[in-house]
Enzyme design. Structure first.
Site, PDB file in Angstrom:
ATOM      1  CE1 TYR A  32      -4.269  -1.425   0.003  1.00 43.97           C
ATOM      2  CE2 TYR A  32      -3.331  -2.779   1.887  1.00 43.97           C
ATOM      3  CZ  TYR A  32      -4.485  -2.639   0.615  1.00 43.97           C
ATOM      4  OH  TYR A  32      -5.507  -3.519   0.671  1.00 43.97           O
ATOM      5  NE  ARG A 222      -4.595   4.953  -3.380  1.00 41.69           N
ATOM      6  CZ  ARG A 222      -4.837   3.761  -2.974  1.00 41.69           C
ATOM      7  NH1 ARG A 222      -6.332   3.485  -2.966  1.00 41.69           N
ATOM      8  NH2 ARG A 222      -4.050   2.734  -2.489  1.00 41.69           N
ATOM      9  CG  ASN A 224      -7.073  -0.642  -3.365  1.00 38.80           C
ATOM     10  OD1 ASN A 224      -5.913  -1.466  -3.165  1.00 38.80           O
ATOM     11  ND2 ASN A 224      -7.858  -0.347  -2.358  1.00 38.80           N
ATOM     12  CE1 TYR A 317      -8.712  -4.631   5.492  1.00 39.11           C
ATOM     13  CE2 TYR A 317      -7.545  -4.254   3.518  1.00 39.11           C
ATOM     14  CZ  TYR A 317      -8.485  -3.933   4.348  1.00 39.11           C
ATOM     15  OH  TYR A 317      -9.168  -2.655   4.266  1.00 39.11           O
TER      16      TYR A 317
END
Length: 337
Positions: A32, A222, A224, A317
């Site tokens: 990240y 961005r 993800n 996660y």
């Protein structure tokens, strides 16, 4: 279109050619970071191109996506949460995006302005609405909901409150294992605290600094990603819908149907709205299956490297620590017709 747009004589799906592939070409590992870049800049991929506009209508998928969003909003009005004092920012958001849509897609979308009197037409969805900016009675819904019924992005508004950046308004129908009703009103720290390493490594604080300094005349984005919590191209995997999708992955793993596993990609755009100064943090979700990814060899090989290299805490996660090895072994195996 890239030469990868057809593999072994089979054309790629339209959404694959527009897919915002989340990894740079030379990336073999993922952590990240505050990986923002200027928006409205087309980016080529191994299968095509994406990123020319801040709203991706999704081509032939647009009508189906909007029908699903409208169905969810009609069935569950709590997917829209607007805290007191945020209505001016919602009007600001509406005007900004309608203007941008009319410029980006003039063949299907039109916005006429006469002072505060506006007329919006979306020929793809059949919308034809006159309204007065700031007059709630002139729209059939609040301004955030009206916008959310026109575009496929989830809409979030962040505002500084008591010295902290807070998520104080949102319309979210395509959440990935979270709930807008639960998160609204939280600070950025509170929202991101469950994500491994973000707070400890200072990523959340750097993200806050970026949002505080975001200029009004520049838009950023961005990307993800994760492997989807659903074994189908199901966008709504929110906590509200957990009973409907919670058994999808266990069933997929049991049956080893790895080709149905989805790579879920979220493109986030950051805009400081011109009239109120609120920051919008909007999310457009894309889904593609491992079966589709396997047909683009550079994507196939890179995704396997990234997923297998990911540290255990991040893989846990993201929810795929227990099955990533067999899934990636399938992905990198011999391509079948």
């Amino acid at each position: 279109m890239s030469s990868a747009a057809a593999v072994e004589g089979r054309p790629l799906a339209g959404h694959t050619t527009r897919l915002p592939w989340p990894f740079p070409d030379d990336l073999d590992s993922f952590r990240y970071s505050v990986n923002v870049e200027p928006a409205r800049v087309p980016r080529p991929t191994a299968a095509g191109e994406w990123g020319a506009h801040i709203v991706d209508l999704g081509g032939e998928e647009y009508g189906a996506m909007m029908a699903e969003r409208r169905r969810i909003l009609d069935a569950d009005p709590h997917r829209v949460r607007i805290l007191p004092g945020m209505l001016p920012a919602c009007w600001d958001l509406l005007l900004y995006y309608l203007r941008d849509l009319a410029i980006s897609f003039p063949h299907i979308m039109e916005l006429s302005e006469d002072g505060d009197h506006l007329h919006w037409r979306n020929h793809a969805l059949g919308t034809d609405q006159s309204f007065v900016l700031g007059d709630a009675a002139s729209l059939p819904y609040d301004p955030m909901t009206f916008l959310g019924r026109e575009i496929p992005d989830d809409l979030l508004l962040v505002k500084e409150r008591d010295g902290r950046l807070c998520f104080d308004a949102g319309l979210v129908t395509f959440a990935a294992a979270w709930s807008v009703s639960f998160d609204v009103g939280m600070t950025m720290d509170e929202i991101h605290n469950p994500v491994p390493r973000l707070t400890k490594e200072g990523i959340t604080s750097r993200a806050e600094q970026f949002l505080r300094r975001l200029p009004a005349d520049q838009v950023y984005r961005r990307v993800n990603w994760t492997l989807s919590a659903s074994g189908s191209r199901k966008l709504d995997v929110s906590l509200e819908e957990l009973p409907a999708w919670g058994t999808d992955i266990p069933a997929l793993v049991r049956d080893e149907e790895w080709g149905r596993l989805q790579l879920r990609i979220e493109v986030e755009h950051f805009v400081r709205l011109p009239m109120t100064g609120a920051v919008t943090f909007n999310i457009r979700t894309h889904m593609t299956s491992l079966d589709e990814i396997r047909r683009v060899p550079p994507w196939r090989d890179q995704l396997a490297r990234v997923v297998l290299e990911l540290p255990e805490d991040l893989a846990t996660y993201k929810g795929f620590a227990d099955y990533r090895e067999p899934a990636m072994a399938w992905l990198t195996g011999e391509v079948t017709a």
